[in-house]
Design a protein around this motif. Structure first.
Motif, mmCIF file in Angstrom:
data_model
loop_
_atom_site.group_PDB
_atom_site.id
_atom_site.type_symbol
_atom_site.label_atom_id
_atom_site.label_comp_id
_atom_site.label_asym_id
_atom_site.label_seq_id
_atom_site.Cartn_x
_atom_site.Cartn_y
_atom_site.Cartn_z
ATOM 1 N N GLU A 132 0.903 -1.264 -0.087
ATOM 2 C CA GLU A 132 0.044 -0.077 0.101
ATOM 3 C C GLU A 132 0.738 1.322 0.115
ATOM 4 O O GLU A 132 0.458 2.204 -0.485
ATOM 5 C CB GLU A 132 -0.956 -0.052 1.280
ATOM 6 C CG GLU A 132 -2.111 1.015 1.297
ATOM 7 C CD GLU A 132 -3.012 0.937 2.264
ATOM 8 O OE1 GLU A 132 -3.731 1.975 2.677
ATOM 9 O OE2 GLU A 132 -3.283 -0.314 2.921
ATOM 10 N N LEU A 133 2.167 1.112 0.564
ATOM 11 C CA LEU A 133 2.939 2.478 0.742
ATOM 12 C C LEU A 133 3.461 2.810 -0.727
ATOM 13 O O LEU A 133 4.096 3.995 -0.725
ATOM 14 C CB LEU A 133 4.110 2.041 1.539
ATOM 15 C CG LEU A 133 3.751 1.898 2.855
ATOM 16 C CD1 LEU A 133 5.154 1.560 4.008
ATOM 17 C CD2 LEU A 133 2.888 3.138 3.677
ATOM 18 N N PHE A 134 3.249 1.950 -1.684
ATOM 19 C CA PHE A 134 3.681 2.160 -3.037
ATOM 20 C C PHE A 134 2.729 3.043 -3.836
ATOM 21 O O PHE A 134 2.785 3.272 -5.203
ATOM 22 C CB PHE A 134 4.263 0.982 -3.809
ATOM 23 C CG PHE A 134 5.451 0.419 -3.578
ATOM 24 C CD1 PHE A 134 6.583 0.805 -4.046
ATOM 25 C CD2 PHE A 134 5.462 -0.461 -2.559
ATOM 26 C CE1 PHE A 134 7.778 0.426 -3.457
ATOM 27 C CE2 PHE A 134 6.649 -1.162 -1.994
ATOM 28 C CZ PHE A 134 7.790 -0.607 -2.501
ATOM 29 N N GLN A 135 1.567 3.287 -3.169
ATOM 30 C CA GLN A 135 0.507 4.117 -3.948
ATOM 31 C C GLN A 135 0.915 5.581 -3.941
ATOM 32 O O GLN A 135 2.024 6.074 -2.982
ATOM 33 C CB GLN A 135 -0.598 4.043 -3.138
ATOM 34 C CG GLN A 135 -1.213 2.729 -2.982
ATOM 35 C CD GLN A 135 -2.702 3.096 -2.272
ATOM 36 O OE1 GLN A 135 -3.423 4.001 -1.790
ATOM 37 N NE2 GLN A 135 -3.377 1.714 -1.867
ATOM 38 N N SER A 136 0.542 6.524 -4.937
ATOM 39 C CA SER A 136 1.185 7.837 -5.200
ATOM 40 C C SER A 136 0.972 8.581 -4.005
ATOM 41 O O SER A 136 1.728 9.577 -3.715
ATOM 42 C CB SER A 136 0.345 8.402 -6.408
ATOM 43 O OG SER A 136 -1.035 8.244 -6.194
ATOM 44 N N VAL A 137 -0.073 8.572 -3.226
ATOM 45 C CA VAL A 137 -0.228 9.450 -2.095
ATOM 46 C C VAL A 137 0.997 9.241 -1.181
ATOM 47 O O VAL A 137 1.296 10.082 -0.523
ATOM 48 C CB VAL A 137 -1.535 9.127 -1.498
ATOM 49 C CG1 VAL A 137 -1.731 7.829 -0.850
ATOM 50 C CG2 VAL A 137 -1.756 10.242 -0.189
ATOM 51 N N TYR A 138 1.283 7.957 -0.858
ATOM 52 C CA TYR A 138 2.408 7.925 0.246
ATOM 53 C C TYR A 138 3.580 7.943 -0.539
ATOM 54 O O TYR A 138 4.691 8.518 0.411
ATOM 55 C CB TYR A 138 2.627 6.454 0.724
ATOM 56 C CG TYR A 138 0.921 5.964 1.421
ATOM 57 C CD1 TYR A 138 0.758 6.792 2.515
ATOM 58 C CD2 TYR A 138 -0.088 5.270 0.923
ATOM 59 C CE1 TYR A 138 -0.370 6.478 3.238
ATOM 60 C CE2 TYR A 138 -1.180 4.952 1.758
ATOM 61 C CZ TYR A 138 -1.335 5.551 2.860
ATOM 62 O OH TYR A 138 -2.478 5.296 3.534
ATOM 63 N N LEU A 139 3.826 7.851 -1.680
ATOM 64 C CA LEU A 139 5.260 8.140 -2.533
ATOM 65 C C LEU A 139 5.518 9.492 -2.252
ATOM 66 O O LEU A 139 6.542 10.004 -1.926
ATOM 67 C CB LEU A 139 5.045 7.376 -3.964
ATOM 68 C CG LEU A 139 5.140 6.114 -3.841
ATOM 69 C CD1 LEU A 139 5.159 5.798 -5.480
ATOM 70 C CD2 LEU A 139 6.586 5.458 -3.345
ATOM 71 N N LEU A 140 4.399 10.520 -2.544
ATOM 72 C CA LEU A 140 4.549 12.016 -2.361
ATOM 73 C C LEU A 140 4.961 12.233 -0.926
ATOM 74 O O LEU A 140 5.905 13.085 -0.770
ATOM 75 C CB LEU A 140 3.228 12.517 -2.614
ATOM 76 C CG LEU A 140 3.417 14.124 -2.842
ATOM 77 C CD1 LEU A 140 4.234 14.535 -3.780
ATOM 78 C CD2 LEU A 140 1.818 14.779 -2.896
ATOM 79 N N VAL A 141 4.455 11.532 0.070
ATOM 80 C CA VAL A 141 4.735 11.835 1.527
ATOM 81 C C VAL A 141 6.484 11.491 1.463
ATOM 82 O O VAL A 141 7.311 12.395 2.172
ATOM 83 C CB VAL A 141 4.171 11.147 2.425
ATOM 84 C CG1 VAL A 141 4.844 11.174 3.755
ATOM 85 C CG2 VAL A 141 2.493 11.472 2.442
ATOM 86 N N PHE A 142 6.904 10.419 0.975
ATOM 87 C CA PHE A 142 8.426 10.115 1.098
ATOM 88 C C PHE A 142 9.081 10.994 0.342
ATOM 89 O O PHE A 142 10.406 11.558 0.638
ATOM 90 C CB PHE A 142 8.479 8.577 0.490
ATOM 91 C CG PHE A 142 8.217 7.691 1.341
ATOM 92 C CD1 PHE A 142 8.960 7.229 2.529
ATOM 93 C CD2 PHE A 142 6.914 7.007 1.164
ATOM 94 C CE1 PHE A 142 8.758 6.188 3.119
ATOM 95 C CE2 PHE A 142 6.740 5.843 2.114
ATOM 96 C CZ PHE A 142 7.539 5.341 3.154
ATOM 97 N N VAL A 143 8.667 11.393 -0.987
ATOM 98 C CA VAL A 143 9.563 12.530 -1.567
ATOM 99 C C VAL A 143 9.380 13.928 -0.744
ATOM 100 O O VAL A 143 10.423 14.460 -0.880
ATOM 101 C CB VAL A 143 8.718 12.860 -3.021
ATOM 102 C CG1 VAL A 143 9.394 13.781 -3.879
ATOM 103 C CG2 VAL A 143 8.838 11.316 -3.661
ATOM 104 N N ASN A 144 8.516 14.486 -0.484
ATOM 105 C CA ASN A 144 8.190 15.427 0.529
ATOM 106 C C ASN A 144 9.179 15.442 1.698
ATOM 107 O O ASN A 144 10.085 16.454 2.149
ATOM 108 C CB ASN A 144 7.007 15.939 1.108
ATOM 109 C CG ASN A 144 6.015 16.374 -0.139
ATOM 110 O OD1 ASN A 144 6.409 16.769 -1.102
ATOM 111 N ND2 ASN A 144 4.743 16.130 -0.070
ATOM 112 N N SER A 145 9.293 14.484 2.479
ATOM 113 C CA SER A 145 10.245 14.192 3.624
ATOM 114 C C SER A 145 11.499 14.370 3.233
ATOM 115 O O SER A 145 12.482 14.795 3.800
ATOM 116 C CB SER A 145 9.823 12.949 4.270
ATOM 117 O OG SER A 145 8.568 12.667 4.557
ATOM 118 N N PHE A 146 11.949 13.361 2.165
ATOM 119 C CA PHE A 146 13.463 13.671 1.600
ATOM 120 C C PHE A 146 13.779 15.196 1.221
ATOM 121 O O PHE A 146 15.077 15.498 1.573
ATOM 122 C CB PHE A 146 13.387 12.641 0.538
ATOM 123 C CG PHE A 146 14.926 12.719 -0.145
ATOM 124 C CD1 PHE A 146 15.758 12.028 0.407
ATOM 125 C CD2 PHE A 146 15.242 13.277 -1.263
ATOM 126 C CE1 PHE A 146 17.210 11.857 -0.211
ATOM 127 C CE2 PHE A 146 16.499 13.530 -1.777
ATOM 128 C CZ PHE A 146 17.519 12.635 -1.032
#
Length: 285
Positions: free
Chosen positions: A58-72
């Motif tokens: 589920e973490l590979f959904q776009s909404v969660y990937l965006l969170v990872f990108v923002n955090s990075f």
């Protein structure tokens, strides 16, 4: 032989309390979180025993990937700003402060004596529309009306840099302090200017401290929670906010545990990259 066994027993007895505390309060909770990340969840939020990889899928959904990108992005920007500000501060304390160096280091330590939330809340007062910064700009005529600074990325970065800047200064200072001043004098005697001496001598010798500072800032910046909420208004969701929301608001403990495990994995990767870069730096000396 008996003396060697006695020394081992004494060493084990001295390390035992630390090992027990480490296991109970670090290793066991990490194992519990890792187990929850593979668990199931019923419609009401209760954790069910079982094993599934759906939480990680589920973490590979776009909404969660965006969170990872923002955090990075936020962690990278914080790290770069802290290094750009912290290195000159550490350099001044190490080479120019003289007898004032201990006092300056103490000033950097003083914020750690105050509760973290209180320190960040103080920036809410400073950056608010009626805060000291707006009042100062109004009094000097820089602006005609109060500027809304809270709830912006800039306010979040200010808080992040303020919180993590001491973690940048201390390791860099520790790397600069042992540098033999005669090396700098030799560079000047051989015709190298201050900039050349810094780039060819000071900076390479201080790289271990720079790498350590980047690690100390980047890793906690990935999971920080209070600063984006208090100063950024929670507009930019990063990993720390996501974990809190999944655990407390959405009652999705397995998914929140999966995010926590991935954050731990990212931290481990950062540490491994630091160790590898440090070995390369040491080999270049």
């Amino acid at each position: 032989m008996q003396r060697a066994w006695r020394e081992r027993i004494e060493t084990g007895a001295m390390l035992a309390p630390s090992v027990v505390l480490l296991v109970l309060f670090v290793l066991v909770p990490l194992c519990v979180v890792a187990a929850y990340s593979f668990a199931l969840r019923d419609p009401y939020g209760a954790v069910l025993p079982g094993f599934t990889l759906d939480n990680y899928r589920e973490l590979f959904q776009s909404v969660y990937l965006l969170v990872f990108v923002n955090s990075f992005k936020l962690a990278a920007a914080t790290t770069v700003l802290c290094l750009l500000i912290g290195y000159p501060v550490a350099y001044f304390i190490a080479f120019r402060a003289g007898p004032w160096a201990p006092a300056l280091l103490m000033l950097l330590l003083i914020p750690f004596w105050i509760n973290f939330l209180i320190r960040i809340s103080a920036w809410v007062v400073l950056l608010g529309r009626g805060g000291l910064i707006n009042q100062g700009m109004l009094a000097t005529g820089i602006v005609d009306a109060p500027v809304g600074m809270l709830g912006t990325l800039g306010a979040t970065l200010v808080g992040m840099v303020y919180a993590f800047l001491p973690l940048t200064v201390f390791p860099i200072y520790a790397a600069l302090q042992p540098i033999d001043r005669r090396l700098l004098e030799a560079g000047a005697d051989l015709g190298a200017g201050p900039a050349t001496t810094f780039l060819r001598v000071t900076l390479p010798l201080s790289l271990p401290g720079v790498l350590a500072a980047a690690l100390f800032v980047f890793v906690p910046s990935m999971g920080v929670f209070a600063i984006p909420v208090l100063l950024g208004g929670g507009k930019e969701i990063i990993l720390g906010n996501l974990i809190v929301q999944l655990f407390l608001e959405f009652r999705n403990i397995p998914l929140g545990a999966a995010v926590s495990v991935l954050l731990l994995v990212f931290s481990g990767i950062g540490i491994l990259m630091y160790m590898r870069a440090l070995r390369r730096v040491e080999a270049m000396k």
